[in-house]
Design a protein around this motif. Structure first.
Motif, mmCIF file in Angstrom:
data_model
loop_
_atom_site.group_PDB
_atom_site.id
_atom_site.type_symbol
_atom_site.label_atom_id
_atom_site.label_comp_id
_atom_site.label_asym_id
_atom_site.label_seq_id
_atom_site.Cartn_x
_atom_site.Cartn_y
_atom_site.Cartn_z
ATOM 1 N N GLY A 100 -32.150 2.653 -9.515
ATOM 2 C CA GLY A 100 -32.279 0.779 -9.042
ATOM 3 C C GLY A 100 -33.876 -0.039 -9.180
ATOM 4 N N VAL A 101 -33.726 -1.134 -8.569
ATOM 5 C CA VAL A 101 -35.270 -1.579 -8.681
ATOM 6 C C VAL A 101 -36.311 -0.672 -8.105
ATOM 7 C CG1 VAL A 101 -36.490 -3.876 -7.316
ATOM 8 C CG2 VAL A 101 -34.672 -4.067 -9.331
ATOM 9 N N SER A 102 -35.523 -0.270 -6.341
ATOM 10 C CA SER A 102 -36.191 0.222 -5.955
ATOM 11 C C SER A 102 -37.064 1.580 -5.865
ATOM 12 C CB SER A 102 -35.301 1.139 -4.933
ATOM 13 O OG SER A 102 -33.982 0.149 -3.990
ATOM 14 N N GLU A 103 -36.355 2.160 -7.142
ATOM 15 C CA GLU A 103 -36.967 3.284 -7.621
ATOM 16 C C GLU A 103 -37.915 2.946 -8.980
ATOM 17 O OE1 GLU A 103 -37.591 6.792 -11.495
ATOM 18 O OE2 GLU A 103 -35.684 5.161 -10.997
ATOM 19 N N THR A 175 -35.917 -15.331 -4.058
ATOM 20 C CA THR A 175 -36.177 -14.606 -2.746
ATOM 21 C C THR A 175 -35.909 -13.830 -1.085
ATOM 22 O OG1 THR A 175 -38.094 -15.844 -2.867
ATOM 23 C CG2 THR A 175 -38.911 -14.515 -1.173
ATOM 24 N N ASN A 176 -35.699 -12.864 -1.520
ATOM 25 C CA ASN A 176 -35.268 -11.809 0.153
ATOM 26 C C ASN A 176 -35.984 -12.134 0.564
ATOM 27 O OD1 ASN A 176 -33.905 -10.793 1.446
ATOM 28 N ND2 ASN A 176 -33.890 -8.867 0.780
ATOM 29 N N PRO A 177 -36.343 -13.073 1.689
ATOM 30 C CA PRO A 177 -34.872 -13.622 2.943
ATOM 31 C C PRO A 177 -34.567 -15.081 2.800
ATOM 32 C CG PRO A 177 -36.231 -12.917 4.249
ATOM 33 C CD PRO A 177 -36.968 -12.807 2.702
ATOM 34 N N SER A 203 -42.629 -9.041 -11.470
ATOM 35 C CA SER A 203 -41.601 -9.654 -11.009
ATOM 36 C C SER A 203 -40.324 -9.209 -10.384
ATOM 37 C CB SER A 203 -41.746 -10.688 -11.921
ATOM 38 O OG SER A 203 -40.913 -11.441 -11.672
ATOM 39 N N ASP A 204 -39.886 -9.087 -9.203
ATOM 40 C CA ASP A 204 -38.493 -8.368 -8.944
ATOM 41 C C ASP A 204 -37.424 -9.892 -8.716
ATOM 42 O OD1 ASP A 204 -36.315 -7.718 -7.390
ATOM 43 O OD2 ASP A 204 -37.274 -7.445 -5.839
ATOM 44 N N GLU A 205 -37.012 -9.589 -10.464
ATOM 45 C CA GLU A 205 -35.820 -9.917 -10.023
ATOM 46 C C GLU A 205 -34.462 -10.380 -9.971
ATOM 47 O OE1 GLU A 205 -37.189 -12.990 -13.792
ATOM 48 O OE2 GLU A 205 -39.129 -12.487 -13.637
ATOM 49 N N ILE A 206 -34.697 -9.520 -9.033
ATOM 50 C CA ILE A 206 -32.775 -8.592 -8.622
ATOM 51 C C ILE A 206 -31.671 -10.028 -8.720
ATOM 52 C CG2 ILE A 206 -33.083 -8.036 -6.619
ATOM 53 C CD1 ILE A 206 -31.916 -5.399 -6.955
ATOM 54 N N TYR A 207 -32.188 -10.810 -8.363
ATOM 55 C CA TYR A 207 -31.077 -11.707 -7.520
ATOM 56 C C TYR A 207 -31.435 -12.984 -9.097
ATOM 57 C CZ TYR A 207 -31.309 -10.011 -3.299
ATOM 58 O OH TYR A 207 -31.198 -9.449 -1.875
ATOM 59 N N SER A 208 -31.790 -12.802 -10.166
ATOM 60 C CA SER A 208 -32.175 -14.062 -10.521
ATOM 61 C C SER A 208 -30.902 -14.726 -11.543
ATOM 62 C CB SER A 208 -33.144 -13.585 -12.267
ATOM 63 O OG SER A 208 -32.502 -12.460 -12.965
ATOM 64 N N PHE A 235 -29.099 -4.066 -11.198
ATOM 65 C CA PHE A 235 -27.380 -4.289 -11.518
ATOM 66 C C PHE A 235 -26.948 -4.566 -10.286
ATOM 67 C CE2 PHE A 235 -28.174 -2.156 -15.487
ATOM 68 C CZ PHE A 235 -28.315 -2.633 -16.138
ATOM 69 N N SER A 236 -27.635 -4.094 -8.560
ATOM 70 C CA SER A 236 -26.984 -3.950 -7.604
ATOM 71 C C SER A 236 -26.456 -5.696 -7.070
ATOM 72 C CB SER A 236 -28.797 -3.369 -6.704
ATOM 73 O OG SER A 236 -28.213 -2.094 -6.721
ATOM 74 N N LYS A 237 -26.952 -6.316 -6.886
ATOM 75 C CA LYS A 237 -26.630 -7.625 -6.864
ATOM 76 C C LYS A 237 -26.062 -8.291 -7.744
ATOM 77 C CE LYS A 237 -29.589 -6.250 -3.857
ATOM 78 N NZ LYS A 237 -29.304 -6.033 -2.037
ATOM 79 N N ALA A 238 -25.682 -8.756 -9.089
ATOM 80 C CA ALA A 238 -25.139 -9.487 -9.551
ATOM 81 C C ALA A 238 -24.042 -8.597 -10.252
ATOM 82 C CB ALA A 238 -26.104 -10.087 -10.779
ATOM 83 N N PHE A 244 -23.854 2.139 -7.594
ATOM 84 C CA PHE A 244 -24.343 3.033 -8.796
ATOM 85 C C PHE A 244 -25.316 3.673 -8.843
ATOM 86 C CE2 PHE A 244 -19.927 0.909 -9.571
ATOM 87 C CZ PHE A 244 -19.692 1.637 -10.755
ATOM 88 N N ARG A 245 -26.552 2.675 -8.399
ATOM 89 C CA ARG A 245 -27.949 3.035 -8.418
ATOM 90 C C ARG A 245 -28.546 2.934 -9.606
ATOM 91 N NH1 ARG A 245 -29.330 0.523 -5.072
ATOM 92 N NH2 ARG A 245 -31.281 1.343 -5.210
ATOM 93 N N ILE A 246 -28.483 2.065 -10.452
ATOM 94 C CA ILE A 246 -28.966 1.632 -11.707
ATOM 95 C C ILE A 246 -29.802 0.502 -11.526
ATOM 96 C CG2 ILE A 246 -26.779 0.859 -12.615
ATOM 97 C CD1 ILE A 246 -28.933 3.198 -14.454
#
Ligand code: PLP
Length: 390
Positions: A100-103, A175-177, A203-208, A235-238, A244-246
């Motif tokens: 994930g982006v977390s790691e 941006t979250n939130p 740049s955290d683009e997880i919601y892009s 891959f978590s959001k989109a 899957f934690r990836i």
């Protein structure tokens, strides 16, 4: 008596617990509650992606992989990022798959920060940014954003917050939130600031992909930025793949080398099954992803309209799946509003202060729930607001 916490390191004891988890715990015990609190898609991962994971297991793919991840996945990421974000990364030296982006965020911060370094980040923001910096014995410096600017980061605010010792600028668009985004003009100004102050930009683009208005631009694609930017995505959001934690990081080779050192000792590699699923998501998942994005947009339009009709002033989030209405008209603070709403009408929203002090006066409502649930939740919020007037 358990007094084992005396073994816990001081900087860990000092961390606050995530404000969001408390709400999750209460909601999960409550019958008939409607949660607008959750930060993950309500969709199940599209079937072809799940099938790719099943196939991987069927074929006996149960081993470790290269530390950086499967070559085929890194090549798929390279093609995807070049096509959709206009940035070319070398799959051999500049791309790594992560849990994930977390790691990715954790190992990036750990690999670049020395104790006492400072990290600028815009606030309100994702709950883990500030603690992740603190865990590196570094200092998180919030840059407040406000409702009057639709929570857009301004260069004036960046300049005001900057101080000697700042080495990293952490960005998250959308941006979250708040659902805020940054257009090319704003990103160009931020890029000039980062160059002037010699900052590494993360740049955290997880919601892009979940951008509802206009085109998403990555700051890494602007002139002179690729060599000072780490592009984080997942891959978590989109693709609705939280379980899957990836995810992945793309960075210039020198930065990637440092990240890889931590990743190889602490993690080794992301799960091979998840990596196989991720290849399918990037290769064939676009239609399913666009379908989910369109559903989020419909739900966004509904929830924002209803909040405004109810007198909870709410700007239009331009991306992600969160609405961030002001609750100041109720006379309650964010925490009291969220607690009382949950107790009295069984609707869960997250107090804005969980995302930093500049979230005071707001609550986050996730619209990653069904249209019907949003209608029901808004009806209940209406009843709650009526009860406050009596
Ligand atoms: N970044 C942001 C802004 C998020 O909101 C989240 C999850 O809510 C994450 C990162 C974590 O993502 P992942 O599931 O890829 O670890």
């Amino acid at each position: 008596m358990d007094n084992s916490s005396r073994f816990t390191a001081r900087h860990v004891s000092g961390l606050p617990k995530s404000g969001i988890r408390d709400f999750f715990a209460i909601v999960s015990q409550m019958r008939d509650a409607i949660s607008l609190g959750i930060g993950e898609p309500d969709f199940v991962t599209p079937y072809p992606i799940r099938e790719a994971a099943i196939q991987a297991l069927e074929k006996g793919k149960t081993s470790y992989t290269d530390n950086r991840g499967l070559k085929l996945l890194r090549e798929s990421i390279s093609r995807y990022v070049e096509k959709n974000y206009n940035i070319a990364y070398n799959p051999e030296t500049e791309i790594m798959t992560t849990i994930g982006v977390s790691e990715a965020l954790d190992i990036l911060l750990r690999s670049v920060l020395n104790p006492g370094d400072k990290v600028l980040y815009h606030e309100p923001c994702y709950v883990s940014y500030s603690p992740s910096v603190a865990l590196c014995h570094a200092e998180a410096i919030p840059v407040p954003t406000s409702a009057k600017d639709n929570f857009a980061l301004t260069v004036e605010a960046l300049r005001a917050a900057w101080q000697p010792g700042c080495r990293v600028l952490l960005l998250n668009f959308p941006t979250n939130p708040t659902g805020g985004t940054a257009d090319k003009t704003l990103l160009t100004q931020i890029a000039a600031f980062a160059q002037e102050k010699d900052l590494l930009v993360v740049s955290d683009e997880i919601y892009s992909e979940l951008t509802f208005e206009g085109e998403h631009t990555s700051i890494a694609s602007l002139p002179g930025m690729r060599e000072r930017t780490v592009f984080l995505h997942g891959f978590s959001k989109a693709f609705a793949m939280t379980g899957f934690r990836i995810g992945y990081a793309c960075a210039p080779a020198g930065v990637m080398e440092g990240m890889l050192k931590i990743h190889q000792y602490a993690i080794m590699c992301a799960s091979i099954v998840s990596q196989e699923a991720a290849i399918e998501a990037l290769t064939n998942g676009r239609d399913a992803m666009l379908h989910m994005r369109d559903k989020y947009r419909e739900r966004r339009d509904l929830i924002v309209r209803r909040f405004n009709e109810l007198g909870l002033k709410c700007h239009l989030p331009r991306g992600a799946f969160y609405a961030f209405p002001s609750i100041t008209s109720t006379g309650l603070d964010s925490l009291a509003f969220a607690k009382q709403l949950l107790q009295e009408q069984k609707v869960a929203m997250v107090p804005g202060t969980a995302f930093g002090t500049s979230g005071a006066g707001f609550c986050r409502a996730s619209f990653s729930t069904s249209y019907e649930n949003i209608i029901k939740a808004c009806d209940r919020i209406g009843l709650f607001l009526d009860s406050l007037k009596q």
